[in-house]
Design a protein around this motif. Structure first.
Motif, PDB file in Angstrom:
ATOM      1  N   HIS A 173       4.465   0.192   1.557  1.00  0.00           N
ATOM      2  CA  HIS A 173       4.082   0.775   2.847  1.00  0.00           C
ATOM      3  C   HIS A 173       4.932   2.019   3.108  1.00  0.00           C
ATOM      4  O   HIS A 173       6.163   1.928   3.227  1.00  0.00           O
ATOM      5  CB  HIS A 173       4.306  -0.240   3.980  1.00  0.00           C
ATOM      6  N   PHE A 174       4.295   3.177   3.195  1.00  0.00           N
ATOM      7  CA  PHE A 174       4.964   4.444   3.473  1.00  0.00           C
ATOM      8  C   PHE A 174       4.800   4.787   4.959  1.00  0.00           C
ATOM      9  O   PHE A 174       3.689   4.677   5.500  1.00  0.00           O
ATOM     10  CB  PHE A 174       4.360   5.576   2.638  1.00  0.00           C
TER      11      PHE A 174
ATOM     12  N   ALA B 281       3.338  11.166   4.860  1.00  0.00           N
ATOM     13  CA  ALA B 281       3.238   9.922   4.089  1.00  0.00           C
ATOM     14  C   ALA B 281       2.026   9.926   3.172  1.00  0.00           C
ATOM     15  O   ALA B 281       2.010   9.209   2.167  1.00  0.00           O
ATOM     16  CB  ALA B 281       3.171   8.725   5.038  1.00  0.00           C
TER      17      ALA B 281
ATOM     18  N   ALA C 168       3.244  11.496  -0.029  1.00  0.00           N
ATOM     19  CA  ALA C 168       4.159  10.566  -0.704  1.00  0.00           C
ATOM     20  C   ALA C 168       3.380   9.455  -1.396  1.00  0.00           C
ATOM     21  O   ALA C 168       3.685   9.079  -2.544  1.00  0.00           O
ATOM     22  CB  ALA C 168       5.135   9.982   0.304  1.00  0.00           C
ATOM     23  N   THR C 169       2.368   8.946  -0.708  1.00  0.00           N
ATOM     24  CA  THR C 169       1.545   7.879  -1.277  1.00  0.00           C
ATOM     25  C   THR C 169       0.810   8.368  -2.515  1.00  0.00           C
ATOM     26  O   THR C 169       0.779   7.696  -3.561  1.00  0.00           O
ATOM     27  CB  THR C 169       0.542   7.370  -0.224  1.00  0.00           C
TER      28      THR C 169
ATOM     29  N   LYS D  71       1.232   7.490   7.598  1.00  0.00           N
ATOM     30  CA  LYS D  71       1.255   6.157   6.991  1.00  0.00           C
ATOM     31  C   LYS D  71       0.457   6.156   5.697  1.00  0.00           C
ATOM     32  O   LYS D  71      -0.486   6.930   5.515  1.00  0.00           O
ATOM     33  CB  LYS D  71       0.717   5.092   7.952  1.00  0.00           C
TER      34      LYS D  71
ATOM     35  N   LYS E  18      10.223   4.795  -4.631  1.00  0.00           N
ATOM     36  CA  LYS E  18      11.314   5.248  -3.769  1.00  0.00           C
ATOM     37  C   LYS E  18      11.554   6.747  -3.924  1.00  0.00           C
ATOM     38  O   LYS E  18      11.867   7.447  -2.945  1.00  0.00           O
ATOM     39  CB  LYS E  18      12.579   4.462  -4.072  1.00  0.00           C
TER      40      LYS E  18
ATOM     41  N   ALA F 230       8.924   8.634  -1.954  1.00  0.00           N
ATOM     42  CA  ALA F 230       9.250   8.607  -0.524  1.00  0.00           C
ATOM     43  C   ALA F 230      10.371   9.582  -0.201  1.00  0.00           C
ATOM     44  O   ALA F 230      10.315  10.319   0.806  1.00  0.00           O
ATOM     45  CB  ALA F 230       9.642   7.184  -0.116  1.00  0.00           C
TER      46      ALA F 230
ATOM     47  N   VAL G  64      10.085  10.382   3.741  1.00  0.00           N
ATOM     48  CA  VAL G  64       9.462   9.318   4.523  1.00  0.00           C
ATOM     49  C   VAL G  64      10.109   7.992   4.138  1.00  0.00           C
ATOM     50  O   VAL G  64      10.809   7.890   3.122  1.00  0.00           O
ATOM     51  CB  VAL G  64       7.927   9.257   4.301  1.00  0.00           C
ATOM     52  N   ASN G  65       9.890   6.997   4.922  1.00  0.00           N
ATOM     53  CA  ASN G  65      10.408   5.658   4.639  1.00  0.00           C
ATOM     54  C   ASN G  65       9.391   4.857   3.836  1.00  0.00           C
ATOM     55  O   ASN G  65       8.174   5.070   3.970  1.00  0.00           O
ATOM     56  CB  ASN G  65      10.736   4.919   5.937  1.00  0.00           C
ATOM     57  N   VAL G  66       9.879   3.925   3.039  1.00  0.00           N
ATOM     58  CA  VAL G  66       8.974   3.043   2.303  1.00  0.00           C
ATOM     59  C   VAL G  66       9.540   1.631   2.288  1.00  0.00           C
ATOM     60  O   VAL G  66      10.759   1.439   2.174  1.00  0.00           O
ATOM     61  CB  VAL G  66       8.739   3.552   0.857  1.00  0.00           C
TER      62      VAL G  66
END
Length: 437
Positions: A238-239, A256, A259-260, A297, A324, A327, A332-334
């Motif tokens: 989940h990003f 995100a 990133a995805t 997201k 990672k 991200a 962004v966070n993952v």
């Protein structure tokens, strides 16, 4: 009467009951971790037969469960099971989706401990409404929207209860201990690890598992030497970024979506392993929220596989590193969640050869297949790995069954004659193992 002949007769006499049980379970399918009705039937039957029954948290390690539905879903499915006849004496012991059951029977004399695994869960498949589909024609098609026994686990559970009846009837003639493991959540390879981590097979000397079909496609065939279980891990990534107006303030966003996409592309660039088969697959990708929004997201559903558990660990580690890194690249966070897994492995050669000889001695099968490469994943492999690591032997058989359509197909159905073949093979092989023959 000679023991094999007695077992053959008992299995033949229960053919109608095996079919009735299978059709009842087929009509009431329950996906992984929601097998409340099925597990209560299993627990009640085993108890009535004189087995020592363990259920719920007694046989499942909470931290090792994977892909568990939400509390709301579990509560809803439990209440549906209650309405559909689940035994209330057992139902409340499965709160939270702890639907595993283990039945233990000690025989008259000392001997080895034999384990057998039977999976209980259904698939997330809507059964066809075609009138020519056999379960529709005979009135036992799924009554649950979006759930169907499309892999034969209704048959596996029914065979397990049939074998339980045979062993109970032979209690004074056998030696050692039998441990019947009824496993939830095999689909998505989510359930076995929790039972293994609880130690349910740590005292098992011989472990057997079986499945209808796959490489054994004809009723009256059997594969005893199954090799090539691929280890696998299933993950959801989940990003989470920061949304922003794509025209007015794109610099304020953290994307995100990119990133995805970056992760999805680079996961497929992982170097393959020289030690054996290795796989990576991005099976599902969803990202963003609107055309004019910097997407905040993203979601990837991925799996890794390996010819061995070590190779799969390599693929897991590389996948985690790449996710990672993607991200980090887009700031962004993952969050990475494990949704399932299975070990790699092969049948113990000595036990596979023993089963093949038993199949010949029993004269049941028209076709006894030679070494059969599974080439896929099945979380029976966790039981296999644990027993083998502790010095025991384990084997998985494929019991031939003519299929109406492939596994996980909405038109799936198997030849019910295979129920008796499976009960005979498992009970007779198990009895001879217990007696050391």
């Amino acid at each position: 009467m000679e023991l094999d002949a007695k077992i053959m007769q008992m299995a033949d006499e229960m053919a109608e009951e095996l079919t009735r049980q299978r059709r009842d379970l087929h009509r009431h399918p329950e996906p992984g971790w929601t097998e409340f009705r099925t597990a209560s039937i299993v627990a009640k039957t085993l108890s009535e037969l004189g087995y020592e029954v363990h259920i719920g948290r007694e046989v499942m390690e909470e931290s090792a469960r994977m892909g568990v539905p939400t509390a709301d879903v579990l509560a809803r499915e439990k209440e549906r099971a209650r309405r559909e006849g689940a035994d209330p004496a057992w139902l409340d012991r499965m709160d939270g989706g702890y639907t595993g059951v283990v039945g233990i029977l000690h025989f008259a004399r000392k001997g080895p401990t034999l384990g057998m695994r039977f999976d209980m869960d259904s698939n997330d498949v809507t059964e066809t409404d075609a009138p020519e589909h056999f379960p529709n024609r005979e009135g036992f098609a799924s009554c649950h929207a979006g759930a169907m026994h499309a892999c034969g686990h209704d048959g596996h559970t029914s065979v397990g209860l049939g074998v339980a009846r045979i062993f109970a009837a032979l209690k004074d003639e056998l030696a050692g201990t039998v441990k019947l493991v009824f496993q939830p959540a095999e689909e998505g390879v989510r359930g076995a690890h929790a039972m293994v981590e609880k130690g349910v097979v740590d005292d098992v000397d011989y472990m057997l598992g079986a499945h209808f079909g796959f490489k054994a496609k004809e009723t009256g065939s059997v594969a005893c030497n199954v090799v090539g279980f691929l280890a696998t891990s299933k993950y959801d990534a989940h990003f989470v970024g920061v949304p922003a107006h794509a025209g007015a303030a794109p610099e304020e966003g953290k994307n995100a979506v990119l990133a995805t996409a970056c992760a999805a592309l680079n996961l497929h660039a992982i170097s393959r392993h020289s030690g054996g088969a290795s796989r990576i697959n991005v099976g599902y990708m969803e990202a963003g929220s609107g055309r004019n929004v910097i997407g905040d997201k993203g979601l990837l559903r991925i799996e890794t596989r390996g010819a061995t558990s070590a190779i799969n660990r390599y693929m897991e580690q590389e996948a985690e590193r790449i996710i990672k890194a993607a991200a980090a690249m887009y700031d962004v966070n993952v969050t990475i969640e494990k949704a399932g897994g299975a070990a790699g492995g092969n049948n113990t050669p000595e036990l596979a050869a023993y089963l093949e000889n038993r199949a010949k001695e029993l004269g049941l099968f028209r076709d006894i297949m030679s070494e059969t490469n599974f080439g896929a994943s099945e979380d029976f492999s966790y039981f296999m790995e644990r027993v083998q690591e502790r010095g025991g032997q384990a084997a998985y058989m494929m019991i031939g069954a003519q299929l109406a359509a492939g596994h996980h197909d909405s038109r799936f159905n198997f030849d019910e004659k295979a129920l008796v073949y499976a009960a005979k093979m498992l009970a007779a092989s198990g009895a001879s193992i217990l007696l050391g023959k």
